[in-house]
Design a protein around this motif. Structure first.
Motif, PDB file in Angstrom:
ATOM      1  N   GLY A  25       1.305  -4.783   2.833  1.00 44.41           N
ATOM      2  CA  GLY A  25       0.263  -4.677   3.843  1.00 44.41           C
ATOM      3  C   GLY A  25       0.412  -5.630   5.001  1.00 44.41           C
ATOM      4  N   PRO A  26       0.666  -6.925   4.757  1.00 43.31           N
ATOM      5  CA  PRO A  26       0.807  -7.848   5.887  1.00 43.31           C
ATOM      6  C   PRO A  26       1.974  -7.504   6.804  1.00 43.31           C
ATOM      7  N   VAL A  27       3.080  -7.000   6.245  1.00 45.21           N
ATOM      8  CA  VAL A  27       4.234  -6.631   7.076  1.00 45.21           C
ATOM      9  C   VAL A  27       3.886  -5.439   7.955  1.00 45.21           C
ATOM     10  N   ARG A  28       3.304  -4.411   7.357  1.00 45.93           N
ATOM     11  CA  ARG A  28       2.912  -3.238   8.145  1.00 45.93           C
ATOM     12  C   ARG A  28       1.916  -3.626   9.224  1.00 45.93           C
ATOM     13  N   ALA A  29       0.981  -4.505   8.867  1.00 44.10           N
ATOM     14  CA  ALA A  29      -0.045  -4.923   9.826  1.00 44.10           C
ATOM     15  C   ALA A  29       0.559  -5.699  10.985  1.00 44.10           C
ATOM     16  N   LEU A  30       1.517  -6.571  10.703  1.00 43.37           N
ATOM     17  CA  LEU A  30       2.135  -7.336  11.786  1.00 43.37           C
ATOM     18  C   LEU A  30       2.959  -6.424  12.682  1.00 43.37           C
ATOM     19  N   ARG A  31       3.673  -5.476  12.093  1.00 43.84           N
ATOM     20  CA  ARG A  31       4.419  -4.517  12.929  1.00 43.84           C
ATOM     21  C   ARG A  31       3.480  -3.781  13.874  1.00 43.84           C
ATOM     22  N   THR A  32       2.319  -3.372  13.356  1.00 41.60           N
ATOM     23  CA  THR A  32       1.339  -2.671  14.195  1.00 41.60           C
ATOM     24  C   THR A  32       0.822  -3.588  15.300  1.00 41.60           C
ATOM     25  N   ALA A  33       0.577  -4.853  14.960  1.00 43.89           N
ATOM     26  CA  ALA A  33       0.089  -5.802  15.962  1.00 43.89           C
ATOM     27  C   ALA A  33       1.121  -6.002  17.062  1.00 43.89           C
ATOM     28  N   VAL A  34       2.387  -6.159  16.689  1.00 41.31           N
ATOM     29  CA  VAL A  34       3.445  -6.344  17.685  1.00 41.31           C
ATOM     30  C   VAL A  34       3.552  -5.102  18.573  1.00 41.31           C
ATOM     31  N   SER A  35       3.511  -3.915  17.958  1.00 39.36           N
ATOM     32  CA  SER A  35       3.577  -2.682  18.738  1.00 39.36           C
ATOM     33  C   SER A  35       2.380  -2.566  19.684  1.00 39.36           C
ATOM     34  N   PRO A  59      10.036 -20.343   2.356  1.00 35.85           N
ATOM     35  CA  PRO A  59      11.030 -20.083   3.406  1.00 35.85           C
ATOM     36  C   PRO A  59      11.237 -18.601   3.696  1.00 35.85           C
ATOM     37  N   ALA A  60      11.242 -17.754   2.670  1.00 39.76           N
ATOM     38  CA  ALA A  60      11.462 -16.322   2.887  1.00 39.76           C
ATOM     39  C   ALA A  60      10.357 -15.703   3.737  1.00 39.76           C
ATOM     40  N   GLU A  61       9.145 -16.225   3.605  1.00 45.37           N
ATOM     41  CA  GLU A  61       8.033 -15.695   4.395  1.00 45.37           C
ATOM     42  C   GLU A  61       8.227 -15.996   5.876  1.00 45.37           C
ATOM     43  N   TYR A  62       8.689 -17.203   6.181  1.00 46.59           N
ATOM     44  CA  TYR A  62       8.910 -17.552   7.584  1.00 46.59           C
ATOM     45  C   TYR A  62      10.135 -16.848   8.160  1.00 46.59           C
ATOM     46  N   ALA A  63      11.154 -16.652   7.339  1.00 51.74           N
ATOM     47  CA  ALA A  63      12.329 -15.929   7.813  1.00 51.74           C
ATOM     48  C   ALA A  63      11.952 -14.501   8.186  1.00 51.74           C
ATOM     49  N   ARG A  64      11.120 -13.873   7.352  1.00 56.39           N
ATOM     50  CA  ARG A  64      10.689 -12.503   7.661  1.00 56.39           C
ATOM     51  C   ARG A  64       9.782 -12.494   8.888  1.00 56.39           C
ATOM     52  N   LEU A  65       8.927 -13.480   9.009  1.00 58.23           N
ATOM     53  CA  LEU A  65       8.065 -13.588  10.185  1.00 58.23           C
ATOM     54  C   LEU A  65       8.902 -13.668  11.450  1.00 58.23           C
ATOM     55  N   THR A 220      -4.408 -10.421  12.023  1.00 60.83           N
ATOM     56  CA  THR A 220      -3.556  -9.232  12.159  1.00 60.83           C
ATOM     57  C   THR A 220      -3.560  -8.413  10.871  1.00 60.83           C
ATOM     58  N   TYR A 221      -4.128  -8.972   9.786  1.00 63.27           N
ATOM     59  CA  TYR A 221      -4.077  -8.310   8.483  1.00 63.27           C
ATOM     60  C   TYR A 221      -5.463  -7.857   8.027  1.00 63.27           C
ATOM     61  N   ARG A 222      -6.274  -8.750   7.497  1.00 61.94           N
ATOM     62  CA  ARG A 222      -7.584  -8.385   6.960  1.00 61.94           C
ATOM     63  C   ARG A 222      -8.681  -9.232   7.590  1.00 61.94           C
ATOM     64  N   GLN A 223      -9.859  -8.569   7.790  1.00 64.12           N
ATOM     65  CA  GLN A 223     -11.007  -9.255   8.369  1.00 64.12           C
ATOM     66  C   GLN A 223     -11.989  -9.649   7.266  1.00 64.12           C
ATOM     67  N   LEU A 224     -12.696 -10.749   7.477  1.00 67.39           N
ATOM     68  CA  LEU A 224     -13.668 -11.212   6.506  1.00 67.39           C
ATOM     69  C   LEU A 224     -15.031 -10.575   6.756  1.00 67.39           C
ATOM     70  N   THR A 255     -11.073 -15.953  30.546  1.00 68.99           N
ATOM     71  CA  THR A 255     -11.702 -14.805  29.909  1.00 68.99           C
ATOM     72  C   THR A 255     -10.928 -14.485  28.642  1.00 68.99           C
ATOM     73  N   THR A 256     -11.651 -14.137  27.585  1.00 68.26           N
ATOM     74  CA  THR A 256     -11.025 -13.765  26.311  1.00 68.26           C
ATOM     75  C   THR A 256     -11.420 -12.352  25.935  1.00 68.26           C
ATOM     76  N   HIS A 257     -10.435 -11.550  25.533  1.00 65.98           N
ATOM     77  CA  HIS A 257     -10.657 -10.197  25.021  1.00 65.98           C
ATOM     78  C   HIS A 257     -10.216 -10.145  23.559  1.00 65.98           C
ATOM     79  N   PHE A 258     -10.971  -9.411  22.729  1.00 66.15           N
ATOM     80  CA  PHE A 258     -10.578  -9.148  21.357  1.00 66.15           C
ATOM     81  C   PHE A 258     -10.091  -7.704  21.278  1.00 66.15           C
ATOM     82  N   VAL A 259      -8.870  -7.508  20.786  1.00 68.58           N
ATOM     83  CA  VAL A 259      -8.205  -6.208  20.855  1.00 68.58           C
ATOM     84  C   VAL A 259      -7.917  -5.699  19.444  1.00 68.58           C
ATOM     85  N   PRO A 260      -8.454  -4.537  19.041  1.00 69.62           N
ATOM     86  CA  PRO A 260      -8.076  -3.981  17.740  1.00 69.62           C
ATOM     87  C   PRO A 260      -6.649  -3.453  17.781  1.00 69.62           C
ATOM     88  N   THR A 261      -5.909  -3.623  16.695  1.00 71.47           N
ATOM     89  CA  THR A 261      -4.552  -3.100  16.669  1.00 71.47           C
ATOM     90  C   THR A 261      -4.579  -1.583  16.476  1.00 71.47           C
TER      91      THR A 261
END
Length: 271
Positions: A25-35, A59-65, A220-224, A255-261
């Motif tokens: 889920g976090p990987v898919r969510a980050l890809r969507t955010a970048v797109s 380390p693997a998490e940061y390498a993938r990031l 970019t992943y889950r909202q509280l 000015t700040t905008h909040f943007v849904p992915t």
């Protein structure tokens, strides 16, 4: 005008094998955010990552990031949150000039300032080793004071992971920025600070500190879940993920905008 995008609380997680599953889920969510970010009509001048970039600080998490952010053509400025490991973050972004200058000792604070399209972005380290709450020591506050004092006439955004104002969600405020008075005292001495931006909350919120507008960023992943009762329920929701976009003018306006992915295209012209 400078445009700075803010991504936060990405929480890339490695599995038992030590690798990050590309279908997670976090990987898919980050890809969507970048797109989504790349689809903006006006591309940001830079992107700041306000912490909790990895889930376990491996380390693997940061390498993938690092790899997942590679499509972004603009500068990316990472900083740690309470889930992060500073040394692993530095190692993965060893090609990042600003991080290379933040210190060489074990778990040295990741704090730096950069120029972005005529404004300054000052990234602070509010993390406390082994704890979820935030704090800035006297040494870190002295660094911030000196860094802001070095460019008193340049509009400046100050970034932290932990927000320096109460959110109202009980379990987030339990992991609050402890004793933000020293931070507020430093900010109050520097009129060029036009916005304080933070992560940690997994949703957009607007507060104030020392007379400055202070905001948090969607994850970019889950909202509280927005439960303002006491003791309140600690839960995530199905609300859309998102990010923030900050506009700063040469005159110090902000000015700040909040943007849904997601891929949201114009439905019709309105003029």
């Amino acid at each position: 005008m400078a445009i700075i995008a803010q991504l936060s609380d990405i929480h890339l997680a490695a599995g038992r094998d030590g690798e990050v599953d590309d279908g997670s889920g976090p990987v898919r969510a980050l890809r969507t955010a970048v797109s989504s970010l790349l689809s903006l009509p006006a591309r940001p001048d830079a992107v700041v990552l306000t912490g909790d970039l990895a889930d376990c600080g491996r380390p693997a998490e940061y390498a993938r990031l690092h790899a997942l952010l590679s499509p972004l053509p603009m500068a990316v400025y990472p900083m740690p949150g309470n889930h992060d490991d500073r040394d692993a973050l530095r190692a993965a972004f060893s090609d990042h000039p600003a991080l290379a200058e933040t210190g060489t000792g074990p778990q040295a604070p990741v704090q730096y300032a950069v120029d972005v399209a005529g404004i300054r972005l000052v990234c602070c380290d509010t993390t406390v080793d082994g704890h979820p709450h935030g704090h800035m020591s006297e040494d870190r506050l002295a660094w911030l004071d000196g860094t802001l004092g070095a460019a008193p006439d340049v509009p400046t955004i100050v970034a932290t992971h932990h927000p320096p104002f109460p959110i109202g969600i009980r379990f987030i405020d339990d992991m609050r920025f402890v004793d933000p008075a020293g931070f507020a005292a430093v900010i109050s001495r520097h009129r060029q600070v036009v916005r304080i931006i933070s992560g940690h909350v997994h949703r957009g919120a607007v507060g104030s500190l020392a007379g400055k507008v202070s905001t948090t960023c969607p994850s970019t992943y889950r909202q509280l879940f927005l439960d303002l009762t006491r003791p309140g329920r600690a839960a995530v929701t199905g609300e859309p993920a998102g990010f923030a976009v900050h506009l700063v003018g040469d005159d110090g306006s902000a000015t700040t905008h909040f943007v849904p992915t997601g891929n949201y295209r114009p439905l019709m012209d309105v003029e």
